[in-house]
Design an enzyme around this catalytic site. Structure first.
Site, mmCIF file in Angstrom:
data_model
loop_
_atom_site.group_PDB
_atom_site.id
_atom_site.type_symbol
_atom_site.label_atom_id
_atom_site.label_comp_id
_atom_site.label_asym_id
_atom_site.label_seq_id
_atom_site.Cartn_x
_atom_site.Cartn_y
_atom_site.Cartn_z
ATOM 1 N N GLU A 1 -1.550 -8.652 4.167
ATOM 2 C CA GLU A 1 -1.435 -8.905 5.617
ATOM 3 C C GLU A 1 -2.795 -8.989 6.300
ATOM 4 O O GLU A 1 -2.873 -9.420 7.451
ATOM 5 C CB GLU A 1 -0.548 -7.830 6.269
ATOM 6 N N HIS B 1 -3.697 -5.295 0.475
ATOM 7 C CA HIS B 1 -3.205 -5.624 1.822
ATOM 8 C C HIS B 1 -3.204 -7.132 2.067
ATOM 9 O O HIS B 1 -4.115 -7.654 2.705
ATOM 10 C CB HIS B 1 -4.059 -4.913 2.877
ATOM 11 N N CYS C 1 0.821 -1.206 0.000
ATOM 12 C CA CYS C 1 0.000 0.000 0.000
ATOM 13 C C CYS C 1 0.863 1.268 0.000
ATOM 14 O O CYS C 1 1.475 1.576 -1.007
ATOM 15 C CB CYS C 1 -1.002 -0.027 1.160
#
Ligand code: MN
Length: 246
Positions: free
Chosen positions: A220, A218, A115
Site C-alpha cells: 500500500e 507494505h 504486515c
C-alpha cells in the site's frame, strides 16, 4: 466513477488516543484505502471499538477483508510469554481481527493480510510469531526501515508455483520492510510463498482457498509506482467481486 456494485472491502482500524487532548479515535491507514479504491473495490473502515454482535453484522455485508499493519499481537494468542521488545498490544483489536480472519476462512471470503495482518492471519490459523527479529534471528537484515516507507529494504524470493508469483509475475521482488516481528511457525494448511535472504518468512497463502494471501511488506506504500504491487490489490478485489450469494 465508482461502480455501486463493486465489492465492499472491510479494512480494520486501530485505536488512536490523541496525545494532546486524550480524545479517542479509530483510524485507518490511507494507503490501504486508496489502493483498494484504485483496484475497483469500495473500501469501508471497520471500527475497532465495536462489540462482537456489531462486528458480525458488519462482516456479513462484506465481500472481502483486508487486515492492515499495526502494533504487535499479544503473544498469549500463540501461547508464548511476552518478549521485552513486544509493544503496542491492543487485545481487543487482536481479538476482533482474529475473529474476522477465522470467519473469512470459514466462509472462503477473500482475505488479504499486510504486515501485522499477515501475522494476525498466521496466529488466527494456528501459527506462531518471532517476537523480535533483531534478538531472535541470526545474521538478520534490517527489516525495520521506518524513515521512508518506500525504501527498498531487501529482496524476497517467491515460490514460483504460488499464487503470489502469478500475481507479481516474477519470483524475485524488491520490498519495503517496516516490522520487527515475523511469522515463526507457519500455520497448518498455509504455504510459505516468500522468504527474505535471511530466512525471514515474508508471505503466506492457502492455495485451496479463493483468496487467502498475506505479505509482510507494505504494497500500500508502493502501488502508485509499482504495477506488481498494484496487482496484489486488483487480484484481491477481483476475488472479492466473485460472490454470487447475494
Ligand atoms: Mn522484511
Amino acid at each position: 466513477m465508482a461502480n455501486p456494485m463493486a465489492p465492499l472491502i472491510g479494512i480494520t482500524t486501530a485505536r488512536f488516543v490523541s496525545p494532546d487532548t486524550g480524545w479517542r479515535y479509530n483510524r485507518g491507514y490511507e494507503g490501504c484505502i486508496k489502493a483498494v479504491a484504485q483496484a475497483g473495490g469500495l473500501p469501508v473502515l471497520i471500527p475497532v471499538s465495536v462489540d462482537d454482535t456489531v462486528l458480525r453484522a458488519i462482516y456479513d455485508r462484506l465481500d472481502g477483508v483486508l487486515l492492515p499493519g499495526g502494533g504487535d499481537i499479544d503473544p498469549a494468542y500463540y501461547n508464548a510469554a511476552s518478549h521485552p521488545a513486544t509493544y503496542e498490544i491492543d487485545k481487543h483489536r487482536d481479538d476482533l481481527e482474529i475473529r474476522l480472519a477465522r470467519w473469512s476462512l470459514e466462509d472462503d471470503l477473500p482475505l488479504f493480510g499486510i504486515c501485522r495482518g499477515h501475522q494476525v492471519m498466521n496466529v488466527a490459523f494456528g501459527g506462531t510469531l518471532v517476537q523480535d527479529i533483531p534478538s531472535e534471528v541470526e545474521a538478520h537484515l534490517n527489516h525495520n526501515v521506518r524513515d521512508n516507507r518506500q525504501t527498498h529494504a531487501h529482496d524476497v524470493e517467491i515460490d514460483p508455483t504460488s499464487r503470489l508469483a502469478r500475481i507479481i509475475g516474477s519470483t524475485r521482488l524488491e520490498v519495503n520492510s517496516v516490522h520487527h516481528q515475523s511469522v515463526g511457525k507457519a500455520a497448518p494448511n498455509t504455504c510459505v510463498t516468500a522468504y527474505a535472504p535471511d530466512g525471514v518468512i515474508e508471505a503466506l497463502e492457502m492455495p485451496e482457498r479463493k483468496f487467502v494471501l498475506s505479505v509482510q511488506w507494505h504494497p500500500e506504500d508502493l502501488f502508485e509506482d509499482d504495477p506488481a504491487m498494484m496487482r496484489l490489490f486488483t487480484a484481491f478485489v477481483e476475488a472479492a467481486g466473485g460472490r454470487t450469494d447475494r
